[in-house]
Design a protein around this motif. Structure first.
Motif, short mmCIF file in Angstrom:
data_model
loop_
_atom_site.label_atom_id
_atom_site.label_comp_id
_atom_site.label_asym_id
_atom_site.label_seq_id
_atom_site.Cartn_x
_atom_site.Cartn_y
_atom_site.Cartn_z
N SER A 28 0.86 -1.18 0.00
CA SER A 28 0.00 0.00 0.00
C SER A 28 0.90 1.23 0.00
CB SER A 28 -0.89 -0.01 1.24
OG SER A 28 -1.64 1.18 1.33
N GLY A 30 0.96 5.54 0.34
CA GLY A 30 0.21 6.70 0.80
C GLY A 30 1.10 7.92 0.89
N ASN A 32 0.67 12.32 2.08
CA ASN A 32 -0.15 13.50 2.35
C ASN A 32 0.70 14.76 2.58
OD1 ASN A 32 0.65 13.00 5.04
ND2 ASN A 32 -1.34 13.58 5.86
N LEU A 40 3.83 9.13 -5.01
CA LEU A 40 3.32 7.79 -5.33
C LEU A 40 3.94 7.26 -6.62
CD1 LEU A 40 -0.52 7.96 -4.53
CD2 LEU A 40 1.36 7.32 -3.02
N THR A 64 -8.13 10.00 0.57
CA THR A 64 -8.66 9.51 1.84
C THR A 64 -8.36 10.50 2.94
OG1 THR A 64 -8.02 7.29 1.11
CG2 THR A 64 -8.63 7.54 3.41
N PHE A 76 -4.79 12.06 2.35
CA PHE A 76 -3.82 11.19 1.71
C PHE A 76 -4.25 10.86 0.29
CE2 PHE A 76 -2.34 10.30 5.95
CZ PHE A 76 -1.02 9.89 5.79
N ASN A 78 -3.74 7.49 -1.95
CA ASN A 78 -3.38 6.10 -1.70
C ASN A 78 -3.50 5.27 -2.97
OD1 ASN A 78 -4.96 6.96 1.08
ND2 ASN A 78 -3.14 5.73 1.43
N ARG A 144 -8.99 -1.21 6.74
CA ARG A 144 -8.73 0.05 6.06
C ARG A 144 -9.22 0.02 4.61
NH1 ARG A 144 -2.72 1.31 8.52
NH2 ARG A 144 -3.50 2.05 10.52
N PHE A 146 -8.86 2.23 2.44
CA PHE A 146 -7.87 2.77 1.50
C PHE A 146 -6.86 1.72 1.04
CE2 PHE A 146 -5.98 3.92 5.65
CZ PHE A 146 -4.69 3.43 5.51
N VAL A 147 -6.83 0.57 1.70
CA VAL A 147 -6.06 -0.58 1.23
C VAL A 147 -6.99 -1.54 0.50
CG1 VAL A 147 -4.73 -2.62 1.93
CG2 VAL A 147 -4.36 -0.43 3.09
#
Length: 190
Positions: A28, A30, A32, A40, A64, A76, A78, A144, A146-147
């Motif tokens: 994963s 992330g 921010n 990324l 997210t 974030f 992701n 999560r 976001f994962v």
């Protein structure tokens, strides 16, 4: 740490003749802080440049709200990356930390602090680890969105060992405010 690699998928090291299993790995990403998207993309590029790593999928980018982060933390971006590798889990930890460091990741001891780049190993084949420096499968991945959501997009039938099917876990946690960003597309080097 225990391991039960698939005995039917083997790669022989051409120099030593040592047999090394190929493991499906999920990470994963992330960010921010700073140029979140560039961070990324840089992580994807760095993974693609890693010997013995073969990227098989890169998810869409999701935005997210930070989870359990200090007040004032920015949202974030992701994504999830799937790859096959013959690298050991310890070597993967070293590599992802080096990638984080290259993008200015600061480890100040503040839990869930804002960060330029966070790279988490979610699963490495069917390996299990309860070490301080590595927990596999990632102990909070099943909670999560976001994962789970980007992983589900890539592999709808995926499972997290000891936790269950990604689809079922995602249904249980809901979307948690995760928003797909179709205007941001991570590329994979060919």
């Amino acid at each position: 740490m225990t391991e039960t690699p698939n005995p039917h998928i083997i790669d022989a090291d051409t120099l030593t003749g040592e047999m090394r299993p190929i493991r499906r790995t999920v990470i994963s990403l992330g960010s921010n802080l700073g140029d979140r998207f560039a961070n990324l993309q840089g992580a994807v590029d760095a993974l693609a440049d890693t010997p013995d790593v073969w990227i098989t999928g890169v998810s869409a980018v999701y935005e997210t709200a930070p989870v359990a982060s200090p007040d004032g933390s920015e949202d974030f971006l992701n994504a999830v990356v799937l790859f096959d590798t013959t690298l050991s889990a310890a070597r993967l930890v070293d590599r992802v930390q080096a990638i984080e460091d290259a993008y200015g990741r600061e480890r100040d001891g503040i839990v869930n602090a804002p960060r330029t780049l966070d790279v988490d190993l979610i699963v490495v084949g069917d390996r299990r680890s309860k070490e301080d420096w590595l927990q596999l499968p990632h102990p909070r991945a099943a909670e999560r969105a976001f994962v789970l959501q980007p992983w589900f997009d890539l592999e709808p039938d995926a499972e997290i060992p000891d936790f269950g099917k990604v689809a079922d876990l995602l249904a249980a946690v809901g979307d948690q405010g995760v928003r797909r960003r179709d205007d941001l597309v991570l590329s994979t080097p060919s």
